[in-house]
Scaffold this motif. Structure first.
Motif, PDB file in Angstrom:
ATOM      1  N   LYS A  71       0.832  -1.206   0.000  1.00  0.00           N
ATOM      2  CA  LYS A  71       0.000   0.000   0.000  1.00  0.00           C
ATOM      3  C   LYS A  71       0.866   1.255   0.000  1.00  0.00           C
ATOM      4  O   LYS A  71       0.594   2.208  -0.748  1.00  0.00           O
ATOM      5  CB  LYS A  71      -0.929   0.007   1.218  1.00  0.00           C
ATOM      6  CG  LYS A  71      -1.890   1.200   1.229  1.00  0.00           C
ATOM      7  CD  LYS A  71      -2.854   1.133   2.408  1.00  0.00           C
ATOM      8  CE  LYS A  71      -3.800   2.329   2.396  1.00  0.00           C
ATOM      9  NZ  LYS A  71      -4.740   2.304   3.541  1.00  0.00           N
ATOM     10  N   LEU A  75       0.728   4.061  -3.042  1.00  0.00           N
ATOM     11  CA  LEU A  75       0.428   5.469  -2.782  1.00  0.00           C
ATOM     12  C   LEU A  75       1.655   6.341  -3.026  1.00  0.00           C
ATOM     13  O   LEU A  75       1.529   7.507  -3.435  1.00  0.00           O
ATOM     14  CB  LEU A  75      -0.077   5.643  -1.351  1.00  0.00           C
ATOM     15  CG  LEU A  75      -1.415   4.957  -1.030  1.00  0.00           C
ATOM     16  CD1 LEU A  75      -1.771   5.147   0.441  1.00  0.00           C
ATOM     17  CD2 LEU A  75      -2.528   5.493  -1.925  1.00  0.00           C
ATOM     18  N   GLU A 104      -7.679  -2.379  -0.914  1.00  0.00           N
ATOM     19  CA  GLU A 104      -7.839  -1.292   0.052  1.00  0.00           C
ATOM     20  C   GLU A 104      -7.624   0.067  -0.606  1.00  0.00           C
ATOM     21  O   GLU A 104      -8.395   1.015  -0.376  1.00  0.00           O
ATOM     22  CB  GLU A 104      -6.856  -1.481   1.209  1.00  0.00           C
ATOM     23  CG  GLU A 104      -7.080  -0.505   2.352  1.00  0.00           C
ATOM     24  CD  GLU A 104      -6.244  -0.841   3.569  1.00  0.00           C
ATOM     25  OE1 GLU A 104      -5.949   0.091   4.342  1.00  0.00           O
ATOM     26  OE2 GLU A 104      -5.877  -2.018   3.753  1.00  0.00           O
ATOM     27  N   VAL A 105      -6.609   0.170  -1.449  1.00  0.00           N
ATOM     28  CA  VAL A 105      -6.344   1.442  -2.122  1.00  0.00           C
ATOM     29  C   VAL A 105      -7.490   1.795  -3.065  1.00  0.00           C
ATOM     30  O   VAL A 105      -7.908   2.957  -3.153  1.00  0.00           O
ATOM     31  CB  VAL A 105      -4.999   1.389  -2.892  1.00  0.00           C
ATOM     32  CG1 VAL A 105      -4.820   2.655  -3.741  1.00  0.00           C
ATOM     33  CG2 VAL A 105      -3.830   1.257  -1.927  1.00  0.00           C
ATOM     34  N   LYS A 106      -8.026   0.800  -3.758  1.00  0.00           N
ATOM     35  CA  LYS A 106      -9.132   1.060  -4.673  1.00  0.00           C
ATOM     36  C   LYS A 106     -10.375   1.562  -3.933  1.00  0.00           C
ATOM     37  O   LYS A 106     -11.106   2.422  -4.445  1.00  0.00           O
ATOM     38  CB  LYS A 106      -9.469  -0.199  -5.473  1.00  0.00           C
ATOM     39  CG  LYS A 106      -8.510  -0.487  -6.612  1.00  0.00           C
ATOM     40  CD  LYS A 106      -8.970  -1.707  -7.398  1.00  0.00           C
ATOM     41  CE  LYS A 106      -8.137  -1.928  -8.631  1.00  0.00           C
ATOM     42  NZ  LYS A 106      -8.590  -3.116  -9.406  1.00  0.00           N
ATOM     43  N   ARG A 107     -10.604   1.022  -2.741  1.00  0.00           N
ATOM     44  CA  ARG A 107     -11.741   1.508  -1.945  1.00  0.00           C
ATOM     45  C   ARG A 107     -11.536   2.957  -1.539  1.00  0.00           C
ATOM     46  O   ARG A 107     -12.472   3.767  -1.562  1.00  0.00           O
ATOM     47  CB  ARG A 107     -11.919   0.637  -0.697  1.00  0.00           C
ATOM     48  CG  ARG A 107     -12.555  -0.714  -0.946  1.00  0.00           C
ATOM     49  CD  ARG A 107     -13.058  -1.344   0.346  1.00  0.00           C
ATOM     50  NE  ARG A 107     -11.974  -1.546   1.312  1.00  0.00           N
ATOM     51  CZ  ARG A 107     -11.233  -2.639   1.387  1.00  0.00           C
ATOM     52  NH1 ARG A 107     -11.443  -3.632   0.539  1.00  0.00           N
ATOM     53  NH2 ARG A 107     -10.285  -2.744   2.304  1.00  0.00           N
ATOM     54  N   GLU A 108     -10.320   3.288  -1.156  1.00  0.00           N
ATOM     55  CA  GLU A 108     -10.027   4.637  -0.681  1.00  0.00           C
ATOM     56  C   GLU A 108      -9.819   5.630  -1.820  1.00  0.00           C
ATOM     57  O   GLU A 108     -10.040   6.835  -1.644  1.00  0.00           O
ATOM     58  CB  GLU A 108      -8.780   4.610   0.204  1.00  0.00           C
ATOM     59  CG  GLU A 108      -8.958   3.776   1.476  1.00  0.00           C
ATOM     60  CD  GLU A 108      -7.661   3.629   2.264  1.00  0.00           C
ATOM     61  OE1 GLU A 108      -6.632   4.178   1.814  1.00  0.00           O
ATOM     62  OE2 GLU A 108      -7.674   2.949   3.313  1.00  0.00           O
ATOM     63  N   HIS A 109      -9.386   5.139  -2.978  1.00  0.00           N
ATOM     64  CA  HIS A 109      -9.090   6.008  -4.125  1.00  0.00           C
ATOM     65  C   HIS A 109      -9.691   5.389  -5.390  1.00  0.00           C
ATOM     66  O   HIS A 109      -8.966   4.846  -6.239  1.00  0.00           O
ATOM     67  CB  HIS A 109      -7.572   6.172  -4.291  1.00  0.00           C
ATOM     68  CG  HIS A 109      -6.893   6.754  -3.099  1.00  0.00           C
ATOM     69  ND1 HIS A 109      -6.794   8.119  -2.894  1.00  0.00           N
ATOM     70  CD2 HIS A 109      -6.293   6.154  -2.035  1.00  0.00           C
ATOM     71  CE1 HIS A 109      -6.146   8.330  -1.761  1.00  0.00           C
ATOM     72  NE2 HIS A 109      -5.830   7.171  -1.216  1.00  0.00           N
TER      73      HIS A 109
END
Length: 280
Positions: A71, A75, A104-109
């Motif tokens: 992650k 980022l 997780e990154v796709k959910r946040e971004h």
């Protein structure tokens, strides 16, 4: 639009200079050999690693990157289009860790496009997958087209390896102890190959040079069938063997980029001192 960025675990064998030129971000494995822990980065002392591996009666252990490591790397690129490439999911937990991070990154971004690519290979094969993505991006292909093409490339790629010694595989329980020792004593040098991301036996010969010559014939045959684009020869402190192998194939293979590179730490552990890995 942001430039496409590539993240890879350190199963992909590149020199520091190559990685810099291609702007690859690495997420390193860790290696426990004897009493020492190594980080598989550009500061890794391969001679010390080899010495610890040889001196220790205990198996050398490798640890894959964590989801947090991936992650942070994703980022840290600052990009909106990112490829993440890992060693075969059948050989390590690296792919699963990367998958957790990507989700997780796709959910946040949700604006980011991230493709997680299982190389279905290791070492030279993982490097070829990265090289494929980089070349297509340099050619100006769009993200979705590259993703489709690289998944097909990974599915069709062939990876082979020949080991000088079975000692480390014996210590790690990858092959039965008696069988491994018999191979060592008889100077048998098996050619192993990737089989849908796992490892299988391709051929057994007496002597490393004979196995190199036999593998060269197979590589030439594969190239005649599908006209390969990349051939990477990774070696674990075995540059002369790698050069000899290249000499066997280069007159017959005119269109492929043939590259020789020293293995990074992870592949050095499993190829052991004197082994080579060939992918195309």
């Amino acid at each position: 639009m942001n430039k496409i960025k590539i993240i890879a675990d350190t199963s992909a064998d590149f020199t520091a200079e190559e990685a810099k030129a291609m702007d690859i971000a690495f997420v390193p494995f860790t290696i426990d050999a004897g009493k020492n822990t190594y980080i598989d980065d550009d500061e890794l002392n391969l001679d010390a690693l080899y010495a610890d591996m040889q001196a220790s009666q205990e198996p050398t252990r490798t640890g894959c990157p964590s989801p947090y490591n991936y992650k942070e790397a994703i980022l840290g690129t600052g990009a909106d289009e990112i490829f993440v490439v890992t060693i075969s999911s059948k050989l390590s937990g690296s792919y699963n860790a990367a998958q957790t991070a990507v989700e997780e990154v796709k959910r946040e971004h949700p604006e980011k496009k991230i493709a997680l690519i299982d190389s279905k290979s290791a070492s030279a094969g993982t490097a070829n997958v990265v090289s494929f993505i980089h070349k297509r991006a340099e050619e100006g292909k769009d993200f979705d087209a590259i993703e489709r093409e690289v998944r097909e490339f990974a599915d069709k790629q062939s990876t082979f390896f020949i080991l000088e010694s079975m000692d480390n595989l014996i210590k790690n329980g990858r092959i039965p102890k008696l069988a491994g020792k018999a191979v060592n004593v008889l100077n048998m040098k098996p050619i192993m190959r990737g089989e849908d991301g796992a490892i299988g036996l391709f051929q057994i010969n007496r002597g490393f040079k004979k196995s190199l010559a036999k593998l060269a014939k197979e590589v030439i045959r594969i190239n005649a069938e599908k006209s390969v684009e990349f051939i990477t020869i990774s070696h674990s402190h075995a540059e002369e063997k790698a050069k000899l192998f290249k000499s066997y194939i280069q007159d017959e293979i005119q269109t492929a980029t043939i590259r020789i590179v020293q293995t990074k730490g992870l592949s050095s552990v499993y190829a052991d001192f004197g082994g080579i890995v060939v992918a195309l």
